[in-house]
Design an enzyme around this catalytic site. Structure first.
Site, PDB file in Angstrom:
ATOM      1  N   SER A 108     -14.579  16.702  14.672  1.00 39.44           N
ATOM      2  CA  SER A 108     -15.527  17.419  13.797  1.00 39.44           C
ATOM      3  C   SER A 108     -14.862  17.787  12.471  1.00 39.44           C
ATOM      4  CB  SER A 108     -16.128  18.643  14.509  1.00 39.44           C
ATOM      5  OG  SER A 108     -15.184  19.406  15.205  1.00 39.44           O
ATOM      6  N   LYS A 145      -6.996  18.993  21.615  1.00 39.84           N
ATOM      7  CA  LYS A 145      -8.358  19.486  21.912  1.00 39.84           C
ATOM      8  C   LYS A 145      -8.737  19.229  23.372  1.00 39.84           C
ATOM      9  CE  LYS A 145     -10.301  16.775  18.835  1.00 39.84           C
ATOM     10  NZ  LYS A 145      -9.088  16.065  18.387  1.00 39.84           N
ATOM     11  N   SER A 146      -8.613  17.977  23.810  1.00 44.67           N
ATOM     12  CA  SER A 146      -9.016  17.630  25.188  1.00 44.67           C
ATOM     13  C   SER A 146      -8.143  18.351  26.208  1.00 44.67           C
ATOM     14  CB  SER A 146      -8.874  16.127  25.443  1.00 44.67           C
ATOM     15  OG  SER A 146      -9.665  15.420  24.561  1.00 44.67           O
ATOM     16  N   GLY A 151      -9.980  19.791  15.515  1.00 46.36           N
ATOM     17  CA  GLY A 151      -8.592  19.511  15.125  1.00 46.36           C
ATOM     18  C   GLY A 151      -8.354  18.016  15.055  1.00 46.36           C
ATOM     19  N   LEU A 152      -7.200  17.668  14.553  1.00 48.56           N
ATOM     20  CA  LEU A 152      -6.838  16.255  14.393  1.00 48.56           C
ATOM     21  C   LEU A 152      -6.758  15.533  15.743  1.00 48.56           C
ATOM     22  CD1 LEU A 152      -3.884  16.689  11.847  1.00 48.56           C
ATOM     23  CD2 LEU A 152      -6.130  15.679  11.345  1.00 48.56           C
ATOM     24  N   SER A 153      -6.830  14.226  15.700  1.00 48.07           N
ATOM     25  CA  SER A 153      -6.601  13.431  16.902  1.00 48.07           C
ATOM     26  C   SER A 153      -5.173  13.709  17.397  1.00 48.07           C
ATOM     27  CB  SER A 153      -6.760  11.939  16.558  1.00 48.07           C
ATOM     28  OG  SER A 153      -6.476  11.143  17.676  1.00 48.07           O
ATOM     29  N   GLY A 154      -5.029  13.988  18.660  1.00 47.00           N
ATOM     30  CA  GLY A 154      -3.706  14.267  19.226  1.00 47.00           C
ATOM     31  C   GLY A 154      -3.260  15.709  19.082  1.00 47.00           C
ATOM     32  N   SER A 155      -4.115  16.559  18.482  1.00 44.98           N
ATOM     33  CA  SER A 155      -3.714  17.969  18.299  1.00 44.98           C
ATOM     34  C   SER A 155      -3.701  18.713  19.636  1.00 44.98           C
ATOM     35  CB  SER A 155      -4.643  18.671  17.304  1.00 44.98           C
ATOM     36  OG  SER A 155      -5.990  18.593  17.729  1.00 44.98           O
TER      37      SER A 155
HETATM   38  N1  LIG Z   1     -11.188   6.133  12.849  1.00 45.16           N
HETATM   39  C1  LIG Z   1     -11.010   7.069  13.783  1.00 45.16           C
HETATM   40  N2  LIG Z   1     -10.774   8.358  13.405  1.00 45.16           N
HETATM   41  C2  LIG Z   1     -10.607   9.295  14.347  1.00 45.16           C
HETATM   42  N3  LIG Z   1     -10.651   9.078  15.695  1.00 45.16           N
HETATM   43  C3  LIG Z   1     -10.885   7.806  16.106  1.00 45.16           C
HETATM   44  C4  LIG Z   1     -11.070   6.765  15.176  1.00 45.16           C
HETATM   45  N4  LIG Z   1     -11.270   5.609  15.878  1.00 45.16           N
HETATM   46  C5  LIG Z   1     -11.230   5.914  17.170  1.00 45.16           C
HETATM   47  N5  LIG Z   1     -10.996   7.240  17.333  1.00 45.16           N
HETATM   48  C6  LIG Z   1     -11.015   7.906  18.658  1.00 45.16           C
HETATM   49  O1  LIG Z   1     -12.228   8.655  18.670  1.00 45.16           O
HETATM   50  C7  LIG Z   1     -11.985  10.013  18.948  1.00 45.16           C
HETATM   51  C8  LIG Z   1     -12.673  10.914  17.909  1.00 45.16           C
HETATM   52  O2  LIG Z   1     -14.046  10.952  18.134  1.00 45.16           O
HETATM   53  P1  LIG Z   1     -14.867  12.219  17.666  1.00 45.16           P
HETATM   54  O3  LIG Z   1     -16.262  11.973  18.133  1.00 45.16           O
HETATM   55  O4  LIG Z   1     -14.200  13.446  18.137  1.00 45.16           O
HETATM   56  O5  LIG Z   1     -14.762  12.117  16.078  1.00 45.16           O
HETATM   57  S1  LIG Z   1     -15.627  12.868  14.968  1.00 45.16           S
HETATM   58  O6  LIG Z   1     -15.780  14.270  15.380  1.00 45.16           O
HETATM   59  O7  LIG Z   1     -16.928  12.218  14.861  1.00 45.16           O
HETATM   60  O8  LIG Z   1     -14.854  12.746  13.716  1.00 45.16           O
HETATM   61  C9  LIG Z   1     -10.496  10.229  18.838  1.00 45.16           C
HETATM   62  O9  LIG Z   1     -10.226  11.055  19.955  1.00 45.16           O
HETATM   63  P2  LIG Z   1      -9.189  12.276  19.914  1.00 45.16           P
HETATM   64  O10 LIG Z   1      -7.849  11.629  19.758  1.00 45.16           O
HETATM   65  O11 LIG Z   1      -9.375  12.908  21.270  1.00 45.16           O
HETATM   66  O12 LIG Z   1      -9.527  13.214  18.805  1.00 45.16           O
HETATM   67  C10 LIG Z   1      -9.886   8.842  18.949  1.00 45.16           C
HETATM   68  O13 LIG Z   1      -9.489   8.575  20.265  1.00 45.16           O
HETATM   69  N1  LIG Z   2       0.720  22.985  23.635  1.00 46.45           N
HETATM   70  C1  LIG Z   2       0.046  21.854  23.795  1.00 46.45           C
HETATM   71  N2  LIG Z   2      -1.299  21.891  23.894  1.00 46.45           N
HETATM   72  C2  LIG Z   2      -2.002  20.741  24.037  1.00 46.45           C
HETATM   73  N3  LIG Z   2      -1.452  19.509  24.115  1.00 46.45           N
HETATM   74  C3  LIG Z   2      -0.122  19.417  24.035  1.00 46.45           C
HETATM   75  C4  LIG Z   2       0.688  20.571  23.862  1.00 46.45           C
HETATM   76  N4  LIG Z   2       1.953  20.188  23.798  1.00 46.45           N
HETATM   77  C5  LIG Z   2       1.954  18.844  23.923  1.00 46.45           C
HETATM   78  N5  LIG Z   2       0.721  18.370  24.091  1.00 46.45           N
HETATM   79  C6  LIG Z   2       0.379  16.943  24.271  1.00 46.45           C
HETATM   80  O1  LIG Z   2      -0.333  16.493  23.105  1.00 46.45           O
HETATM   81  C7  LIG Z   2      -1.287  15.502  23.469  1.00 46.45           C
HETATM   82  C8  LIG Z   2      -2.663  15.965  22.992  1.00 46.45           C
HETATM   83  O2  LIG Z   2      -3.610  14.969  23.296  1.00 46.45           O
HETATM   84  P1  LIG Z   2      -5.145  15.291  23.453  1.00 46.45           P
HETATM   85  O3  LIG Z   2      -5.371  16.516  24.280  1.00 46.45           O
HETATM   86  O4  LIG Z   2      -5.805  14.019  23.891  1.00 46.45           O
HETATM   87  O5  LIG Z   2      -5.536  15.630  21.933  1.00 46.45           O
HETATM   88  P2  LIG Z   2      -6.934  15.459  21.206  1.00 46.45           P
HETATM   89  O6  LIG Z   2      -8.012  15.629  22.225  1.00 46.45           O
HETATM   90  O7  LIG Z   2      -6.943  16.514  20.160  1.00 46.45           O
HETATM   91  O8  LIG Z   2      -6.896  14.068  20.621  1.00 46.45           O
HETATM   92  C9  LIG Z   2      -1.238  15.349  24.988  1.00 46.45           C
HETATM   93  O9  LIG Z   2      -0.413  14.243  25.294  1.00 46.45           O
HETATM   94  C10 LIG Z   2      -0.584  16.665  25.428  1.00 46.45           C
HETATM   95  O10 LIG Z   2       0.122  16.551  26.644  1.00 46.45           O
END
Ligand SMILES: Nc1ncnc2c1ncn2[C@@H]1O[C@H](COP(=O)(O)OS(=O)(=O)O)[C@@H](OP(=O)(O)O)[C@H]1O
Ligand SMILES: Nc1ncnc2c1ncn2[C@@H]1O[C@H](COP(=O)(O)OP(=O)(O)O)[C@@H](O)[C@H]1O
Length: 202
Positions: free
Chosen positions: A108, A40-41, A34-38
């Site tokens: 991914s 996943k973690s 999923g997208l960054s901030g979706s």
């Molecule tokens: N350009 C760019 N695009 C997307 N994300 C970025 C980028 N630069 C840094 N980050 C940080 O790196 C995390 C994503 O790494 P991933 O290894 O999951 O990415 S990928 O699967 O290879 O696309 C991603 O973490 P998540 O927010 O947890 O998804 C970001 O914190």
């Molecule tokens: N239902 C939900 N499930 C997961 N995260 C949520 C939800 N609602 C709000 N959030 C917030 O969204 C953010 C997701 O961040 P994170 O887990 O780091 O996403 P990712 O790993 O996809 O980048 C966190 O701040 C989390 O508290």
């Protein structure tokens, strides 16, 4: 074949099956995408806590963390993202072989790369979990301030802004983190595992 020649595969004395029987549960990959901030973690760690409480051996591999170590040589070009996912796929397969549940939290973004990981494993060992959340909501959350930097052009090739994300066509599980609470997402995933008898060694 890779670059190495004159290499031989060695089967292990203790098999995956025996490890599962010892652990009293199945082993698999829970592949979060999923997208960054979706979420996943957040969701992967909440599921791992639940599995831990249920005495299921699991481990979370998280995009950010992995890029501090084993994949510190990779950036965010399409080629590097592909190599990132390829390596994590291979590492995940080792975890499955060791009898554990591995939860992977990587953007991914490319369908083809996720499908290649699926092909590395048996049919019931790869569970793709789409963490669904609109770009607008992810951007509003912006937990690390990365979207703001991407919009300003400070971060290049940012997923959803200046780099693509391909939604899964047929994931085993979809959880919508705009509609469901973290607890509801965990329940959905754990119920799927229970329905498929993952809590029992097979
Ligand atoms: N350009 C760019 N695009 C997307 N994300 C970025 C980028 N630069 C840094 N980050 C940080 O790196 C995390 C994503 O790494 P991933 O290894 O999951 O990415 S990928 O699967 O290879 O696309 C991603 O973490 P998540 O927010 O947890 O998804 C970001 O914190
Ligand atoms: N239902 C939900 N499930 C997961 N995260 C949520 C939800 N609602 C709000 N959030 C917030 O969204 C953010 C997701 O961040 P994170 O887990 O780091 O996403 P990712 O790993 O996809 O980048 C966190 O701040 C989390 O508290």
């Amino acid at each position: 074949m890779g670059k190495s020649t004159n290499i031989t595969w060695h089967d292990q004395t203790v098999t995956k099956q025996q490890r599962r029987e010892n652990n009293k549960h199945h082993s698999c990959v829970l592949w979060f995408t999923g997208l960054s901030g979706s979420g996943k973690s957040t969701v992967a760690n909440a599921v791992a806590k639940r599995l831990f409480d249920d005495r299921i051996n699991s481990y979370v591999l998280d995009g950010d963390n992995i890029r501090f170590g084993i994949n510190k040589d990779l950036g965010f070009s399409e080629e590097d993202r592909k190599e990132n996912i390829r390596r994590i796929g291979e590492v995940s397969k080792l975890f499955v072989d060791s009898g554990q549940v591995v939860l992977t939290a990587f953007i991914s973004p490319f369908r083809e790369d996720r499908d290649k990981v699926r092909e590395l494993l048996n049919e019931d060992e790869f569970i793709e979990i789409y963490i669904k959340c609109s770009l607008e909501a992810c951007e509003a959350r912006d937990p690390k301030g990365l979207y703001e930097k991407a919009r300003q052009g400070i971060i290049k090739d940012f997923t959803g802004i200046s780099s693509p994300y391909e939604e899964p066509n047929n994931p085993e599980i979809v959880v919508d983190t705009e509609e469901n609470s973290i607890e509801e997402c965990v329940e959905l995933i754990v119920n799927y595992l229970k329905d498929k008898n993952f809590y029992i060694a097979e």
